[in-house]
Scaffold this active site. Structure first.
Site, PDB file in Angstrom:
ATOM      1  N   LYS A 175       0.507   0.121  15.064  1.00 39.06           N
ATOM      2  CA  LYS A 175       1.899   0.081  15.529  1.00 39.06           C
ATOM      3  C   LYS A 175       2.261  -1.152  16.375  1.00 39.06           C
ATOM      4  O   LYS A 175       3.444  -1.452  16.551  1.00 39.06           O
ATOM      5  CB  LYS A 175       2.217   1.342  16.352  1.00 39.06           C
ATOM      6  CG  LYS A 175       2.269   2.597  15.530  1.00 39.06           C
ATOM      7  CD  LYS A 175       3.491   2.623  14.630  1.00 39.06           C
ATOM      8  CE  LYS A 175       3.279   3.428  13.383  1.00 39.06           C
ATOM      9  NZ  LYS A 175       3.573   2.752  12.135  1.00 39.06           N
TER      10      LYS A 175
ATOM     11  N   TYR B  24       3.717   6.437   9.941  1.00 40.66           N
ATOM     12  CA  TYR B  24       2.894   5.300   9.498  1.00 40.66           C
ATOM     13  C   TYR B  24       3.746   4.206   8.865  1.00 40.66           C
ATOM     14  O   TYR B  24       3.564   3.020   9.151  1.00 40.66           O
ATOM     15  CB  TYR B  24       1.815   5.781   8.519  1.00 40.66           C
ATOM     16  CG  TYR B  24       0.673   4.796   8.406  1.00 40.66           C
ATOM     17  CD1 TYR B  24      -0.497   4.974   9.140  1.00 40.66           C
ATOM     18  CD2 TYR B  24       0.757   3.684   7.579  1.00 40.66           C
ATOM     19  CE1 TYR B  24      -1.542   4.064   9.060  1.00 40.66           C
ATOM     20  CE2 TYR B  24      -0.276   2.776   7.493  1.00 40.66           C
ATOM     21  CZ  TYR B  24      -1.430   2.971   8.233  1.00 40.66           C
ATOM     22  OH  TYR B  24      -2.449   2.063   8.154  1.00 40.66           O
TER      23      TYR B  24
ATOM     24  N   TYR C 268      -9.471   5.648   6.926  1.00 43.39           N
ATOM     25  CA  TYR C 268      -9.670   6.020   8.337  1.00 43.39           C
ATOM     26  C   TYR C 268     -10.729   7.113   8.333  1.00 43.39           C
ATOM     27  O   TYR C 268     -10.473   8.210   7.811  1.00 43.39           O
ATOM     28  CB  TYR C 268      -8.375   6.562   8.939  1.00 43.39           C
ATOM     29  CG  TYR C 268      -7.308   5.511   9.197  1.00 43.39           C
ATOM     30  CD1 TYR C 268      -6.476   5.054   8.184  1.00 43.39           C
ATOM     31  CD2 TYR C 268      -7.136   4.976  10.475  1.00 43.39           C
ATOM     32  CE1 TYR C 268      -5.499   4.095   8.428  1.00 43.39           C
ATOM     33  CE2 TYR C 268      -6.146   4.025  10.728  1.00 43.39           C
ATOM     34  CZ  TYR C 268      -5.339   3.585   9.706  1.00 43.39           C
ATOM     35  OH  TYR C 268      -4.374   2.647   9.954  1.00 43.39           O
TER      36      TYR C 268
ATOM     37  N   HIS D 294       0.837  -1.199   0.000  1.00 45.22           N
ATOM     38  CA  HIS D 294       0.000   0.000   0.000  1.00 45.22           C
ATOM     39  C   HIS D 294       0.871   1.248   0.000  1.00 45.22           C
ATOM     40  O   HIS D 294       1.779   1.379   0.816  1.00 45.22           O
ATOM     41  CB  HIS D 294      -0.926   0.005   1.220  1.00 45.22           C
ATOM     42  CG  HIS D 294      -2.150  -0.819   1.013  1.00 45.22           C
ATOM     43  ND1 HIS D 294      -3.359  -0.527   1.571  1.00 45.22           N
ATOM     44  CD2 HIS D 294      -2.350  -1.924   0.260  1.00 45.22           C
ATOM     45  CE1 HIS D 294      -4.246  -1.415   1.190  1.00 45.22           C
ATOM     46  NE2 HIS D 294      -3.662  -2.286   0.400  1.00 45.22           N
TER      47      HIS D 294
ATOM     48  N   PRO E   3      -4.966   0.621  18.659  1.00 42.19           N
ATOM     49  CA  PRO E   3      -4.645   0.114  17.317  1.00 42.19           C
ATOM     50  C   PRO E   3      -4.611   1.157  16.202  1.00 42.19           C
ATOM     51  O   PRO E   3      -4.057   0.885  15.142  1.00 42.19           O
ATOM     52  CB  PRO E   3      -5.739  -0.917  17.051  1.00 42.19           C
ATOM     53  CG  PRO E   3      -6.848  -0.576  17.980  1.00 42.19           C
ATOM     54  CD  PRO E   3      -6.223   0.076  19.169  1.00 42.19           C
TER      55      PRO E   3
HETATM   56  P1  FAD Z   1       1.140 -11.639  21.378  1.00 40.81           P
HETATM   57  O1  FAD Z   1       0.789 -11.646  19.937  1.00 40.81           O
HETATM   58  O2  FAD Z   1       0.066 -11.351  22.366  1.00 40.81           O
HETATM   59  O3  FAD Z   1       1.793 -13.047  21.682  1.00 40.81           O
HETATM   60  C1  FAD Z   1       2.041 -13.514  22.998  1.00 40.81           C
HETATM   61  C2  FAD Z   1       2.025 -15.024  22.999  1.00 40.81           C
HETATM   62  O4  FAD Z   1       2.384 -15.479  24.292  1.00 40.81           O
HETATM   63  C3  FAD Z   1       0.630 -15.585  22.724  1.00 40.81           C
HETATM   64  O5  FAD Z   1       0.679 -16.545  21.682  1.00 40.81           O
HETATM   65  C4  FAD Z   1       0.214 -16.201  24.058  1.00 40.81           C
HETATM   66  O6  FAD Z   1      -0.623 -17.334  23.908  1.00 40.81           O
HETATM   67  C5  FAD Z   1       1.563 -16.561  24.659  1.00 40.81           C
HETATM   68  N1  FAD Z   1       1.531 -16.674  26.124  1.00 40.81           N
HETATM   69  C6  FAD Z   1       0.880 -15.881  27.005  1.00 40.81           C
HETATM   70  N2  FAD Z   1       1.068 -16.304  28.258  1.00 40.81           N
HETATM   71  C7  FAD Z   1       1.857 -17.400  28.169  1.00 40.81           C
HETATM   72  C8  FAD Z   1       2.380 -18.295  29.143  1.00 40.81           C
HETATM   73  N3  FAD Z   1       2.116 -18.128  30.439  1.00 40.81           N
HETATM   74  N4  FAD Z   1       3.145 -19.326  28.716  1.00 40.81           N
HETATM   75  C9  FAD Z   1       3.408 -19.486  27.383  1.00 40.81           C
HETATM   76  N5  FAD Z   1       2.929 -18.666  26.437  1.00 40.81           N
HETATM   77  C10 FAD Z   1       2.169 -17.636  26.823  1.00 40.81           C
HETATM   78  N6  FAD Z   1      -0.492  -4.173  15.510  1.00 40.81           N
HETATM   79  C11 FAD Z   1       0.066  -3.722  14.343  1.00 40.81           C
HETATM   80  O7  FAD Z   1       1.306  -3.578  14.282  1.00 40.81           O
HETATM   81  N7  FAD Z   1      -0.678  -3.440  13.226  1.00 40.81           N
HETATM   82  C12 FAD Z   1      -2.030  -3.588  13.246  1.00 40.81           C
HETATM   83  O8  FAD Z   1      -2.665  -3.395  12.195  1.00 40.81           O
HETATM   84  C13 FAD Z   1      -2.666  -4.019  14.462  1.00 40.81           C
HETATM   85  N8  FAD Z   1      -4.008  -4.208  14.529  1.00 40.81           N
HETATM   86  C14 FAD Z   1      -4.548  -4.802  15.635  1.00 40.81           C
HETATM   87  C15 FAD Z   1      -5.885  -5.068  15.624  1.00 40.81           C
HETATM   88  C16 FAD Z   1      -6.468  -5.713  16.726  1.00 40.81           C
HETATM   89  C17 FAD Z   1      -7.949  -5.989  16.686  1.00 40.81           C
HETATM   90  C18 FAD Z   1      -5.661  -6.105  17.838  1.00 40.81           C
HETATM   91  C19 FAD Z   1      -6.262  -6.838  19.013  1.00 40.81           C
HETATM   92  C20 FAD Z   1      -4.327  -5.823  17.856  1.00 40.81           C
HETATM   93  C21 FAD Z   1      -3.745  -5.180  16.767  1.00 40.81           C
HETATM   94  N9  FAD Z   1      -2.377  -4.902  16.741  1.00 40.81           N
HETATM   95  C22 FAD Z   1      -1.835  -4.350  15.595  1.00 40.81           C
HETATM   96  C23 FAD Z   1      -1.524  -5.228  17.881  1.00 40.81           C
HETATM   97  C24 FAD Z   1      -0.768  -6.545  17.680  1.00 40.81           C
HETATM   98  O9  FAD Z   1      -1.679  -7.576  17.387  1.00 40.81           O
HETATM   99  C25 FAD Z   1       0.043  -6.879  18.938  1.00 40.81           C
HETATM  100  O10 FAD Z   1       0.805  -5.755  19.290  1.00 40.81           O
HETATM  101  C26 FAD Z   1       0.966  -8.094  18.702  1.00 40.81           C
HETATM  102  O11 FAD Z   1       0.234  -9.283  18.732  1.00 40.81           O
HETATM  103  C27 FAD Z   1       2.071  -8.173  19.768  1.00 40.81           C
HETATM  104  O12 FAD Z   1       2.842  -9.324  19.577  1.00 40.81           O
HETATM  105  P2  FAD Z   1       3.514 -10.079  20.804  1.00 40.81           P
HETATM  106  O13 FAD Z   1       4.270 -11.223  20.205  1.00 40.81           O
HETATM  107  O14 FAD Z   1       4.216  -9.110  21.658  1.00 40.81           O
HETATM  108  O15 FAD Z   1       2.296 -10.596  21.700  1.00 40.81           O
HETATM  109  C1  DHB Z   2      -5.696  -2.726  10.610  1.00 39.23           C
HETATM  110  C2  DHB Z   2      -5.640  -2.472  11.961  1.00 39.23           C
HETATM  111  C3  DHB Z   2      -5.271  -1.221  12.390  1.00 39.23           C
HETATM  112  O1  DHB Z   2      -5.185  -0.955  13.702  1.00 39.23           O
HETATM  113  C4  DHB Z   2      -4.973  -0.205  11.506  1.00 39.23           C
HETATM  114  O2  DHB Z   2      -4.644   1.019  11.967  1.00 39.23           O
HETATM  115  C5  DHB Z   2      -5.029  -0.468  10.159  1.00 39.23           C
HETATM  116  C6  DHB Z   2      -5.394  -1.740   9.718  1.00 39.23           C
HETATM  117  C7  DHB Z   2      -6.096  -4.073  10.135  1.00 39.23           C
HETATM  118  O3  DHB Z   2      -6.350  -4.936  10.988  1.00 39.23           O
HETATM  119  O4  DHB Z   2      -6.161  -4.281   8.925  1.00 39.23           O
END
Ligand code: FAD
Ligand code: DHB
Length: 390
Positions: free
Chosen positions: A296, A384, A201, A72, A292
């Site tokens: 980021k 972004y 957005y 994009h 979100p």
């Molecule tokens: P997580 O993905 O939460 O992974 C942690 C892992 O640890 C999980 O698999 C969990 O099961 C495991 N775990 C937990 N406790 C234990 C334990 N006790 N023992 C063993 N394993 C354990 N971010 C973006 O950059 N761009 C986006 O567009 C965006 N959109 C989003 C939209 C939504 C709806 C949501 C909810 C989030 C979004 N985010 C986005 C945020 C992004 O999803 C998170 O920041 C990302 O998942 C962080 O990764 P992580 O590996 O730190 O944690």
């Molecule tokens: C998506 C999520 C976001 O938080 C965002 O800013 C843009 C796109 C997505 O899930 O596609």
């Protein structure tokens, strides 16, 4: 069991850290609470920053992302019934983002890790970390009915916001900075071609909406909702009706299709400092959460583990601890800038319950400024696509 780096959590942070360490010849064991289908199907982030996509390429994990992901070159800010495009390449020296589901990244990394026979244990329970103030920290857990003791040089807490690593740090060490927003996002995945080539957005009198996508046949859509709302209160008809109203603009038509998945996410900003205690290092959502808006979260998780992998590599090369000692400060500089950007995007686009007519006019003026001033548009675009890494 013994390893060099014990990784708790197989989200983007833990999995990509495992690959970065493997490339540097450092052994790691990843332990994950859920099973493989769960982590591979959990719908979350969708936007990958320019440098992060390049990092996945470098690790040999980018083939499917480049084939199936959608490059994009801009986003649309829609307000007062009109769309305004922010063009990334012309404002950032040629950068773009890739729209590719987080769970697809997870699938790609899990497949690579298992194919290379690198340890990744699913469905562990009762995970605990001990001895983090010593140079032989231990992760204990139950796997396939057996109690396992994994002795490590370092432990990385990549276990997300609700994990066990952050709470294992003694009281008084961490300072938490927190802001809870008075709304959440209801997100749906629908079997319908995206209504627009780029993300929209939208500011509206009824609250925020976001039109995103996952592929040429699947759309991802969000609407601002009360934080404690029940998904059951949102029939498909109600969701589509709300999306139509909030995204309305002359000549725009929203494509509908069967809703495949629905969920509500509460929104908060959260940071703990420092991100290290003794031999335990926190990375990703375990240490910080962003709202979100602006996409980021996953990108910050990848940035943390890139910094951490470089520090661990230096340590294993010559025993130097400078990188480990500055890990937290280095990451926090980037994290606070991403916090600022996510807070700013959120504040500019959402309807707050105590908003006055003045506040709404100010938001519109801000949107007008961002979409009419090259200086302001550049600030949005460079955040972004991802701030420069070094
Ligand atoms: P997580 O993905 O939460 O992974 C942690 C892992 O640890 C999980 O698999 C969990 O099961 C495991 N775990 C937990 N406790 C234990 C334990 N006790 N023992 C063993 N394993 C354990 N971010 C973006 O950059 N761009 C986006 O567009 C965006 N959109 C989003 C939209 C939504 C709806 C949501 C909810 C989030 C979004 N985010 C986005 C945020 C992004 O999803 C998170 O920041 C990302 O998942 C962080 O990764 P992580 O590996 O730190 O944690
Ligand atoms: C998506 C999520 C976001 O938080 C965002 O800013 C843009 C796109 C997505 O899930 O596609």
């Amino acid at each position: 069991m013994r390893t060099q780096v014990g990784i708790v959590g197989a989200g983007p942070a833990g999995l990509v850290l495992g690959e970065l360490l493997a490339r540097a010849g450092i052994e790691a064991v990843i332990v994950e609470r859920h099973d493989r289908p769960y982590i591979e199907e959990r719908i979350r982030a969708g936007v990958i920053e320019h440098w992060a996509a390049a990092l996945l390429d470098e690790l040999g994990l980018g083939a499917r992302l480049r084939r199936e992901g959608l490059a994009h070159h801009g986003i649309e800010l829609r307000f007062a019934g009109r769309g305004h495009r922010i063009d990334f390449p012309s404002l950032t020296g040629g950068k773009e983002v890739v729209v590719y589901g987080q769970h697809e990244v997870v699938k790609d990394v899990v497949a690579a890790r298992l194919a290379a026979d690198r340890p990744l244990l699913f469905e562990v329970s009762d995970t605990r970390v001990e001895g983090i103030e010593t140079d032989r920290p231990v992760i204990r857990f139950v796997h396939e009915g057996e109690e396992v003791e994994l002795s490590c040089d370092f432990i990385t807490g990549c276990d997300g916001f609700h994990g066990i690593c952050r709470p294992a740090i003694p009281a008084g060490v961490l300072t938490a900075y927190d802001r809870v927003y008075p709304f959440g996002w209801l997100g749906i995945l629908a079997e319908a071609p995206p209504s627009s080539e780029e993300l929209i957005y939208a500011w509206s009198e009824r609250g925020f909406a976001l039109a995103s996508m996952r592929s040429p046949t699947i759309t991802r859509l969000y609407v601002q909702c009360p934080p404690d709302d029940d998904v059951a209160a949102w029939s498909d008809d109600r969701i589509w009706d709300e999306l139509h109203r909030r995204l309305a603009a002359p000549g725009f038509s929203l494509t509908e299709g069967p809703v495949l998945q629905k969920s509500i996410t509460a929104m908060r900003s959260f940071v703990v400092e420092p991100m290290r205690h003794g031999r335990l290092f926190l990375a990703g959502d375990a240490a910080h959460i962003v709202p979100p808006t602006g996409a980021k979260g996953m990108n910050l998780a990848l940035a943390d583990v890139l910094v951490l992998s470089r520090a661990l590599e230096a340590f294993y090369q010559d025993g130097g601890t400078a990188g480990l000692d500055t890990y937290s400060d280095t990451c926090l500089r980037r994290i606070w800038k991403a916090q600022r950007f996510s807070w700013w995007m959120t504040s500019m686009l959402h309807l707050f319950e105590d908003d006055s007519a003045f506040d709404r006019r100010r938001q519109l003026a801000e949107l007008d400024y961002v979409t009419s001033s090259t200086a302001a548009a550049t600030a949005l675009a460079e955040n972004y696509v991802g701030l420069p890494f070094d």
